[in-house]
Design a protein around this motif. Structure first.
Motif, PDB file in Angstrom:
ATOM      1  N   GLY A 155       0.804  -1.214   0.000  1.00 49.60           N
ATOM      2  CA  GLY A 155       0.000   0.000   0.000  1.00 49.60           C
ATOM      3  C   GLY A 155       0.837   1.263   0.000  1.00 49.60           C
ATOM      4  O   GLY A 155       0.511   2.233  -0.696  1.00 49.60           O
ATOM      5  N   HIS A 156       1.921   1.258   0.757  1.00 43.89           N
ATOM      6  CA  HIS A 156       2.782   2.437   0.835  1.00 43.89           C
ATOM      7  C   HIS A 156       3.415   2.743  -0.514  1.00 43.89           C
ATOM      8  O   HIS A 156       3.466   3.915  -0.938  1.00 43.89           O
ATOM      9  CB  HIS A 156       3.860   2.208   1.887  1.00 43.89           C
ATOM     10  CG  HIS A 156       4.814   3.350   2.030  1.00 43.89           C
ATOM     11  ND1 HIS A 156       4.467   4.536   2.619  1.00 43.89           N
ATOM     12  CD2 HIS A 156       6.112   3.486   1.643  1.00 43.89           C
ATOM     13  CE1 HIS A 156       5.497   5.363   2.606  1.00 43.89           C
ATOM     14  NE2 HIS A 156       6.513   4.748   2.019  1.00 43.89           N
ATOM     15  N   ALA A 157       3.904   1.703  -1.190  1.00 41.61           N
ATOM     16  CA  ALA A 157       4.554   1.919  -2.483  1.00 41.61           C
ATOM     17  C   ALA A 157       3.575   2.515  -3.489  1.00 41.61           C
ATOM     18  O   ALA A 157       3.926   3.420  -4.262  1.00 41.61           O
ATOM     19  CB  ALA A 157       5.114   0.595  -3.010  1.00 41.61           C
ATOM     20  N   ILE A 158       2.348   2.029  -3.497  1.00 37.87           N
ATOM     21  CA  ILE A 158       1.330   2.555  -4.397  1.00 37.87           C
ATOM     22  C   ILE A 158       1.000   3.996  -4.039  1.00 37.87           C
ATOM     23  O   ILE A 158       0.924   4.876  -4.906  1.00 37.87           O
ATOM     24  CB  ILE A 158       0.066   1.678  -4.334  1.00 37.87           C
ATOM     25  CG1 ILE A 158       0.356   0.292  -4.929  1.00 37.87           C
ATOM     26  CG2 ILE A 158      -1.105   2.345  -5.060  1.00 37.87           C
ATOM     27  CD1 ILE A 158      -0.729  -0.734  -4.676  1.00 37.87           C
ATOM     28  N   PRO A 188      -6.566 -12.019   2.510  1.00 37.98           N
ATOM     29  CA  PRO A 188      -6.594 -10.736   3.210  1.00 37.98           C
ATOM     30  C   PRO A 188      -7.169  -9.621   2.345  1.00 37.98           C
ATOM     31  O   PRO A 188      -7.259  -9.762   1.123  1.00 37.98           O
ATOM     32  CB  PRO A 188      -5.107 -10.474   3.472  1.00 37.98           C
ATOM     33  CG  PRO A 188      -4.440 -11.042   2.234  1.00 37.98           C
ATOM     34  CD  PRO A 188      -5.244 -12.272   1.897  1.00 37.98           C
ATOM     35  N   GLN A 189      -7.535  -8.519   2.988  1.00 41.09           N
ATOM     36  CA  GLN A 189      -7.825  -7.301   2.254  1.00 41.09           C
ATOM     37  C   GLN A 189      -6.498  -6.595   1.952  1.00 41.09           C
ATOM     38  O   GLN A 189      -5.636  -6.501   2.812  1.00 41.09           O
ATOM     39  CB  GLN A 189      -8.730  -6.380   3.062  1.00 41.09           C
ATOM     40  CG  GLN A 189     -10.146  -6.897   3.220  1.00 41.09           C
ATOM     41  CD  GLN A 189     -11.085  -5.848   3.778  1.00 41.09           C
ATOM     42  OE1 GLN A 189     -10.656  -4.908   4.429  1.00 41.09           O
ATOM     43  NE2 GLN A 189     -12.370  -6.017   3.525  1.00 41.09           N
ATOM     44  N   VAL A 190      -6.366  -6.117   0.724  1.00 42.25           N
ATOM     45  CA  VAL A 190      -5.120  -5.491   0.280  1.00 42.25           C
ATOM     46  C   VAL A 190      -5.429  -4.038  -0.071  1.00 42.25           C
ATOM     47  O   VAL A 190      -5.900  -3.731  -1.166  1.00 42.25           O
ATOM     48  CB  VAL A 190      -4.530  -6.230  -0.940  1.00 42.25           C
ATOM     49  CG1 VAL A 190      -3.195  -5.602  -1.346  1.00 42.25           C
ATOM     50  CG2 VAL A 190      -4.354  -7.719  -0.640  1.00 42.25           C
ATOM     51  N   CYS A 198     -10.642  -2.260  -2.286  1.00 46.18           N
ATOM     52  CA  CYS A 198      -9.283  -2.766  -2.131  1.00 46.18           C
ATOM     53  C   CYS A 198      -9.135  -4.099  -2.847  1.00 46.18           C
ATOM     54  O   CYS A 198     -10.103  -4.706  -3.319  1.00 46.18           O
ATOM     55  CB  CYS A 198      -8.946  -2.920  -0.649  1.00 46.18           C
ATOM     56  SG  CYS A 198     -10.022  -4.075   0.230  1.00 46.18           S
ATOM     57  N   GLY A 199      -7.893  -4.576  -2.892  1.00 46.38           N
ATOM     58  CA  GLY A 199      -7.636  -5.912  -3.376  1.00 46.38           C
ATOM     59  C   GLY A 199      -8.052  -6.941  -2.340  1.00 46.38           C
ATOM     60  O   GLY A 199      -8.400  -6.611  -1.201  1.00 46.38           O
TER      61      GLY A 199
END
Length: 260
Positions: free
Chosen positions: A155-158, A186-188, A174-175
């Motif tokens: 998430g941070h990189a995006i 998981p939720q991404v 989310c993914g």
């Protein structure tokens, strides 16, 4: 729904389902043009999924656990300010539109889920920059995937890539984990802090599918209970791949033409 780690056999079936889903998006490329309706694109996709591919559409009749009316399309068609879950219908594409097509198929009991952006003719400068930034933001997220990394790293990189270029990130969607079940843990999410969140381990499969807006991040759902649009009617873009965590990094299960 908990996280399922995929066995080698399940990974092979996920790979086949991902390849099938990717082939739908490649097949549709020649059909996305000014003057065609999103309903016609859906008809073409459904014929291909149920015919030559020998797969089942995961979205036709999908109700999100009974919380929504059955979805009618074999694809989602989200045009311009539609963020996601656009229902195919009489909407006719015109020059300059940007379009997301999202497809999920079921093959041998496993799901393949992917989406891509299309230009209908020549897009605006902003439209092209938004679409290209969203694609690269997804790649930046995918590059974080490896055993021992955490969801927050993705998430941070995006987030830092997209926001540095002046675009906002949709946070309501989310993914998700995927396998024999369409949506599992998981939720991404596509924002966050590095070093936080669930640790990745080999055998996990999930989607990374950032949605970027050219304006504000706020979105709203239309009365059809599916279509999501930007509140300020600014352009929105999304890309999606299904990812497998391997022993040494990642594998993109929904590659088109063998490359990101």
């Amino acid at each position: 729904m908990g996280i399922t780690l995929k066995s080698p056999d399940a990974q092979a079936k996920m790979r086949a389902a991902g390849e099938a889903a990717a082939s739908v998006l490649m097949m549709l490329e020649d059909h996305v043009r000014p003057g065609i309706s999103t309903a016609e694109l859906d008809r073409i996709a459904r014929h291909y999924i149920e015919g030559p591919l020998g797969c089942v559409s995961a979205t036709v009749g999908y109700t999100a656990g009974g919380s929504r009316p059955p979805f009618t399309g074999a694809i989602c068609t989200s045009v311009n300010h539609v963020v996601c879950h656009g229902i195919p219908g009489p909407k006719v594409l015109k020059k300059g539109d940007i379009l997301n097509i999202d497809v999920t198929v079921i093959k041998d009991g496993f799901h393949g889920d992917t989406s891509k952006m299309y230009f209908v003719g020549e897009p605006s400068v902003l439209g092209r920059r938004l679409v290209e930034t969203c694609h690269q933001a997804m790649i930046e997220g995918i590059r974080q995937v490896k055993p021992g990394a955490r969801l927050g790293d993705i998430g941070h990189a995006i987030q830092i890539y997209a926001e540095a270029r002046g675009f906002s990130i949709v946070r309501e969607y989310c993914g998700h984990g995927i396998g024999e079940v369409f949506h599992e843990d998981p939720q991404v999410v596509h924002y966050g802090r590095p070093g936080t969140g669930l640790e990745l381990v080999p055998g996990m499969t999930f989607t990374i599918e950032p949605m970027l807006n050219a304006g504000r991040a706020e979105v709203k759902e239309l009365p059809d209970q599916w279509t999501v649009v930007t509140k300020d009617h600014a352009l929105s873009a999304q890309w999606e791949h299904t990812i497998l965590v391997t022993e040494t990094g990642f594998e993109v299960l929904t590659l088109r033409d063998g490359a990101l």
